[in-house]
Scaffold this motif. Sequence first.
Motif, PDB file in Angstrom:
ATOM      1  N   PRO A   1      -2.745   5.213  -7.797  1.00  0.00           N
ATOM      2  CA  PRO A   1      -3.770   4.462  -7.066  1.00  0.00           C
ATOM      3  C   PRO A   1      -3.320   3.089  -6.601  1.00  0.00           C
ATOM      4  CG  PRO A   1      -4.745   5.571  -8.945  1.00  0.00           C
ATOM      5  CD  PRO A   1      -3.256   5.762  -9.062  1.00  0.00           C
ATOM      6  N   LEU A   2      -2.407   2.447  -7.325  1.00  0.00           N
ATOM      7  CA  LEU A   2      -1.927   1.135  -6.916  1.00  0.00           C
ATOM      8  C   LEU A   2      -0.712   1.219  -6.002  1.00  0.00           C
ATOM      9  CD1 LEU A   2      -2.356  -0.981 -10.169  1.00  0.00           C
ATOM     10  CD2 LEU A   2      -3.869  -0.794  -8.192  1.00  0.00           C
ATOM     11  N   GLY A   3      -0.282   2.420  -5.671  1.00  0.00           N
ATOM     12  CA  GLY A   3       0.753   2.579  -4.662  1.00  0.00           C
ATOM     13  C   GLY A   3       2.171   2.500  -5.182  1.00  0.00           C
ATOM     14  N   PHE A   4       3.102   2.489  -4.252  1.00  0.00           N
ATOM     15  CA  PHE A   4       4.525   2.541  -4.567  1.00  0.00           C
ATOM     16  C   PHE A   4       5.044   1.365  -5.377  1.00  0.00           C
ATOM     17  CE2 PHE A   4       4.405   5.519  -0.998  1.00  0.00           C
ATOM     18  CZ  PHE A   4       5.159   6.546  -1.531  1.00  0.00           C
ATOM     19  N   PRO A   5       4.457   0.158  -5.279  1.00  0.00           N
ATOM     20  CA  PRO A   5       5.016  -0.939  -6.076  1.00  0.00           C
ATOM     21  C   PRO A   5       5.115  -0.626  -7.562  1.00  0.00           C
ATOM     22  CG  PRO A   5       3.535  -1.820  -4.426  1.00  0.00           C
ATOM     23  CD  PRO A   5       3.422  -0.318  -4.348  1.00  0.00           C
TER      24      PRO A   5
ATOM     25  N   THR B   1      -6.260   4.865  -0.024  1.00  0.00           N
ATOM     26  CA  THR B   1      -6.085   3.522  -0.581  1.00  0.00           C
ATOM     27  C   THR B   1      -4.692   3.332  -1.148  1.00  0.00           C
ATOM     28  OG1 THR B   1      -8.452   3.403  -1.105  1.00  0.00           O
ATOM     29  CG2 THR B   1      -7.000   1.857  -2.234  1.00  0.00           C
ATOM     30  N   ALA B   2      -4.214   4.318  -1.905  1.00  0.00           N
ATOM     31  CA  ALA B   2      -2.906   4.187  -2.535  1.00  0.00           C
ATOM     32  C   ALA B   2      -1.795   4.067  -1.497  1.00  0.00           C
ATOM     33  CB  ALA B   2      -2.651   5.383  -3.446  1.00  0.00           C
ATOM     34  N   GLN B   3      -1.852   4.881  -0.464  1.00  0.00           N
ATOM     35  CA  GLN B   3      -0.802   4.844   0.563  1.00  0.00           C
ATOM     36  C   GLN B   3      -0.879   3.565   1.393  1.00  0.00           C
ATOM     37  OE1 GLN B   3       0.341   8.842   2.390  1.00  0.00           O
ATOM     38  NE2 GLN B   3      -1.728   9.286   1.663  1.00  0.00           N
ATOM     39  N   LEU B   4      -2.077   3.116   1.706  1.00  0.00           N
ATOM     40  CA  LEU B   4      -2.233   1.884   2.469  1.00  0.00           C
ATOM     41  C   LEU B   4      -1.752   0.680   1.672  1.00  0.00           C
ATOM     42  CD1 LEU B   4      -5.774   2.584   3.936  1.00  0.00           C
ATOM     43  CD2 LEU B   4      -3.636   2.557   5.228  1.00  0.00           C
ATOM     44  N   ARG B   5      -2.088   0.668   0.386  1.00  0.00           N
ATOM     45  CA  ARG B   5      -1.668  -0.452  -0.460  1.00  0.00           C
ATOM     46  C   ARG B   5      -0.152  -0.487  -0.610  1.00  0.00           C
ATOM     47  NH1 ARG B   5      -5.305  -0.458  -5.160  1.00  0.00           N
ATOM     48  NH2 ARG B   5      -6.601  -1.902  -3.967  1.00  0.00           N
ATOM     49  N   ALA B   6       0.469   0.686  -0.565  1.00  0.00           N
ATOM     50  CA  ALA B   6       1.930   0.722  -0.621  1.00  0.00           C
ATOM     51  C   ALA B   6       2.537   0.092   0.622  1.00  0.00           C
ATOM     52  CB  ALA B   6       2.410   2.159  -0.770  1.00  0.00           C
ATOM     53  N   LEU B   7       1.853   0.220   1.762  1.00  0.00           N
ATOM     54  CA  LEU B   7       2.343  -0.359   3.012  1.00  0.00           C
ATOM     55  C   LEU B   7       2.042  -1.859   3.107  1.00  0.00           C
ATOM     56  CD1 LEU B   7       1.184   2.448   5.494  1.00  0.00           C
ATOM     57  CD2 LEU B   7       3.526   2.012   4.706  1.00  0.00           C
TER      58      LEU B   7
END
Length: 306
Positions: free
Chosen positions: A262-266, A129-135
């Motif tokens: 969990p919320l990704g790279f942003p 989830t974290a990696q997908l949300r970063a994309l």
Amino acid sequence: MSRRARPLRIGTRGSALALAQTESVIQALRARFPDLPVERVVVRTSGDLGRRDVRGAFVKELQRALLAGEIDLAVHSLKDLPTDPVPGLQIAAVLERADPREALVTRSGWTWDTLPPGARVGTGSPRRTAQLRALRPDLTYLPLVGNVDTRLRRLEEGGYEAIVVAMAGLLRLNRMGEGVQPFSISEVLPAPGQGAIAVEIREGDRAVASWVAPLHHPPTGWAVLAERAFLRSLGGGCRLPIAAYAEVQGDRLTLEGLVIAPLGFPLGRAFRDRIEGPATAAEALGQALGERLRAQGAIRWLEAEG
């Protein structure tokens, strides 16, 4: 090698994927030892009963049966196997790894790039989830549990526009289709051990070890050893957003590891690095990379978030 008097009892979960993986072990044994009698023993596990609150829910009952002498070896998805050793047991072989990548499965002909904003994407792990949300932060990520067949059925029933599962599972179940799109390793780093099958036996059982040893694939063995050492050094389990992937080329090993919010790279909370060295130093390399990310603050962040 002398003929075995009674069948070699091979323990497995009862899911379609577990049975397919066990069949691959059986076929590998028969290819090398045509006269070896084998017996498949299905062990019902807490993971199959829906308990996902404990680490290694899919393997504990298999390990109990192995320690009790009810089976002679157990077949596991290596990524489900906790990194802490179980007294009295050992991993005797790791088969050649299947495709370790993650796969997007969609309906209505969508691709990752054409999924509309707000589309529902089902995934069963914080790491994915974290990696997908970063994309693609514009998509809606929803929890998804169950075996591969259950997840695919929920997609077909319309609960999601897409789901993300391991490529290895789709391949082993012959569920590849037009709606399957693999992510590259650089886009979505897999779970440590993803795509690999482990054969576990009782420690010191030389007879069973002699049958199983020829199934071991050394390059895969070194790779997953490094990945699991990295995970262990961070104190992580399957429910934490930790990813790792190692490749062996000749006598050299390259390992890449990731700890991500969990919320990704942003949010800017991601720790990613790589290390290279001799394949024979796989465990030390995994430990060193974990310590490097620990020094960068990954563990302090995990503890704060946890």
